[in-house]
Design an enzyme around this catalytic site. Structure first.
Site, PDB file in Angstrom:
ATOM      1  N   GLU A 163       0.825  -1.210   0.000  1.00  0.00           N
ATOM      2  CA  GLU A 163       0.000   0.000   0.000  1.00  0.00           C
ATOM      3  C   GLU A 163       0.863   1.265   0.000  1.00  0.00           C
ATOM      4  O   GLU A 163       0.626   2.201   0.777  1.00  0.00           O
ATOM      5  CB  GLU A 163      -0.955  -0.005   1.205  1.00  0.00           C
ATOM      6  CG  GLU A 163      -2.074  -1.018   1.064  1.00  0.00           C
ATOM      7  CD  GLU A 163      -3.215  -0.787   2.051  1.00  0.00           C
ATOM      8  OE1 GLU A 163      -4.354  -1.142   1.721  1.00  0.00           O
ATOM      9  OE2 GLU A 163      -2.963  -0.250   3.156  1.00  0.00           O
ATOM     10  N   GLU A 216      -6.645  -7.509  -0.803  1.00  0.00           N
ATOM     11  CA  GLU A 216      -7.153  -7.518   0.564  1.00  0.00           C
ATOM     12  C   GLU A 216      -8.639  -7.225   0.514  1.00  0.00           C
ATOM     13  O   GLU A 216      -9.050  -6.074   0.359  1.00  0.00           O
ATOM     14  CB  GLU A 216      -6.443  -6.472   1.436  1.00  0.00           C
ATOM     15  CG  GLU A 216      -4.989  -6.759   1.724  1.00  0.00           C
ATOM     16  CD  GLU A 216      -4.377  -5.770   2.706  1.00  0.00           C
ATOM     17  OE1 GLU A 216      -5.152  -5.028   3.369  1.00  0.00           O
ATOM     18  OE2 GLU A 216      -3.139  -5.733   2.807  1.00  0.00           O
TER      19      GLU A 216
END
Length: 583
Positions: free
Chosen positions: A158, A232
């Site tokens: 991320e 995710e």
């Protein structure tokens, strides 16, 4: 094992269409004796892949020192996944977030006052290169290109939520390739961060927990025509001390999963099985207010903290059976638990009386941080002499993260980072009185700019406006309690005390430690660190894995930082108490 191809509009495995049906399962949050069980249950739910991060801070606790044994034997975990017929998505970071202490970055990086984490800072890159040089040779034989289970490897984590320096991601990708990683590489980001976090020539994936079509549309806009993976899919959430236990309705999560899979995309459930932040390994968040994460990482997952299937497990199994051949074997049942028992903690060892066996104090003009002391986890005990009697105002630059203050052994108050507290007033009974501050690292920040989270006391310490000098700093990692001097005394002692008791087990099985009436501290069973307890909740029990127990007598040790209840008992119960819920 077949090799994954990401070049077309869909994933293929040795030329055949393939959908990744994965679930997060972090080996370092699970007792290694349970790895095979959790992997089998992943397959029985209908998954064909598991995902795991790799925590740099545990594997390299000091520069030049690497650990890949016991619960950190990543190659053994990968071999067990392969034996179960599962593929693996490997996420070695170096930054992993994961609500893990420091986002997985080792604390010794912070000994350089100018270090810039997650950047091309030379010191940081040199450390990353050393880490990858130790890690990657151990996993190369487990890559799919060499017949192993690892289909793909993630670059960073991320990154678009942190920065936009594509050259840093490119450097990490080149480093992976240089060390022989020849399976597909991928990045992952939330929809709004995709453009900043993607790396040209590398598979981009997206993270979200709902509104699958919108999230996948953002990915398609960035990379039209590439295979789509939600790296995710958040089916639960983590808890923080002082909050509520976050849950998500099983049927709601199953509907969202069905919507995602109906698009043809692949998925990684975050988490399939959350596990536990054993010991001191929980992370924290700091968005202007510091919030430490609890010990449990149950995450309201399909497998609960003890590895038992939940309603979410069964709901997801039904959904997955619509998009892949259904599993012929029945769903697993809950595992055995110990019968309820009460443990009497009959022996005590005051922490302040046992300091010589717990660590060695370091003298300096000012208090030293944990990083300066070469310490990752636990506590630091700071000591100085107060020059005069009378009213005193103590001011510190910052407390990271919680300081209990004592004068001549008597508690006079607490300073908490979470409440932005930096000053405390008290009365000094005599000239030469001893001031002690016991400072707890409650978890290094794992997300955002707060990653540069040095622990202990910061800045000058002022006493009535003048700098107080002449300190000792005693690191207390509490990683070995074997030399503590326990006695059978029941007399109350102010301040932190270790309490110990024994209990009998006929046949080891999982259980949950409940500490009603206790306030705050840590617990160990047979030396195995269970984690932190705190009466503020929401978590009111600690998971005890069966393999940490043994037939016959077992030893429970509880550190109570404040005052233990007069009964000094604990309960072992077959069920957890994670606190009041919040959806």
């Amino acid at each position: 094992m077949p090799v994954l191809d990401t070049d077309g509009g869909e994933f293929t495995l040795d030329g055949a269409p393939f959908r990744i049906l994965s679930g997060g399962l972090h080996y370092f949050r699970i007792h290694p004796d349970h790895w095979a069980d959790r992997l089998r249950k992943a397959r029985l739910m209908g998954l064909n892949t598991v995902e795991t991060y790799v925590p740099w801070n545990l594997h390299q606790p000091r520069p030049g020192e690497f650990r890949f044994d016991g619960g950190l034997d990543l190659p053994a975990f990968l071999d067990l996944a392969a034996a179960e017929g599962l593929h693996v998505l490997l996420r070695p970071g170096p930054y992993i977030c994961a609500e893990w202490e420091g986002g997985g970055l080792p604390s010794w990086l912070l000994t350089d006052p100018g270090v810039r984490l997650r950047s091309n800072h030379p010191g940081y890159l040199h450390a990353v290169e050393g880490w990858f040089g130790a890690l990657l040779p151990r996993v190369l034989d487990r890559l799919a290109t060499r017949g192993g289970p690892v289909l793909a490897v993630q670059v960073e984590n991320e990154y678009g939520a942190y920065g936009d320096d594509t050259s840093h991601l490119a450097h990490l990708a080149e480093l992976l390739r240089r060390h022989g990683v020849d399976v597909p590489l991928f990045t992952c980001d939330q929809p709004g961060d995709l453009a900043r976090g993607a790396l040209p020539g590398t598979l981009a994936t997206v993270n979200f927990g709902s509104r699958a079509r919108q999230g996948l549309a953002a990915l398609d806009e960035l990379r039209p025509g590439q295979p789509k993976l939600c790296a995710e899919f958040w089916i639960g959430w983590f808890d923080r001390w002082g909050g509520r236990h976050v849950v998500r309705d099983a049927q709601d999560a199953a509907r969202e999963l069905d919507e995602l899979l109906a698009t043809g995309a692949s998925v990684n459930l975050y988490m399939f099985h959350g596990g536990t932040n054993f010991g001191f390994t929980n992370g924290a968040n700091d968005k202007h207010t510091y919030r430490p994460t609890v010990t449990s990482y149950d995450y309201d997952s399909p497998l609960d903290e003890a590895g038992d299937p939940t309603a979410k497990y069964h709901a997801f199994r039904e959904v997955l059976a619509k998009y892949a051949p259904p599993v012929a074997e029945p769903a697993p049942a809950a595992g055995p638990k110990l019968p309820a028992a009460t443990v009497q903690l009959t022996e005590s060892a005051p922490l302040l009386a046992d300091l010589p066996v717990l660590g060695t104090a370091v003298p300096a003009l000012r208090p030293l941080t944990m990083e300066e002391l070469g310490q990752d986890f636990g506590f630091v005990l700071y000591k100085a002499v107060l020059p005069a009697a009378g009213p005193a105002l103590l001011e510190v630059g910052a407390v990271a993260d919680r300081a209990q203050v004592f004068v001549d052994g008597q508690p006079v108050g607490v300073l908490e980072r979470e409440n932005h507290e930096r000053a405390i007033a008290f009365h000094v009974p005599r000239a030469g009185a001893v001031l002690r501050l016991l400072v707890e690292n409650q978890g290094r920040v794992n997300y955002g700019e707060g990653l540069h989270d040095r622990k202990g006391l910061h800045g000058p310490v002022l006493l009535n406006g003048a700098e107080l000098t002449g300190w000792t700093s005693l690191p207390l990692p509490l990683d070995d309690l074997g030399e503590l001097s326990f006695t059978g005394t029941a007399s109350p002692v102010p301040g932190p005390v270790f309490h110990r008791g024994t209990f009998h087990v006929d046949e080891p099985a999982d259980t949950f430690l409940h500490l009603p009436g206790w306030t705050k501290g840590n617990a160990w069973v047979n030396g195995f660190p269970l984690g932190r307890h705190w009466s503020r909740g929401p978590q009111c029990s600690l998971y005890v894995p069966g393999p940490a127990l043994r037939p016959g007598p077992n030893e429970l040790t509880v550190l109570e930082l404040h005052a233990a209840p007069s009964h000094r008992t604990a309960r072992l119960l077959p069920h957890p108490d994670l606190g009041p819920t919040e959806e």
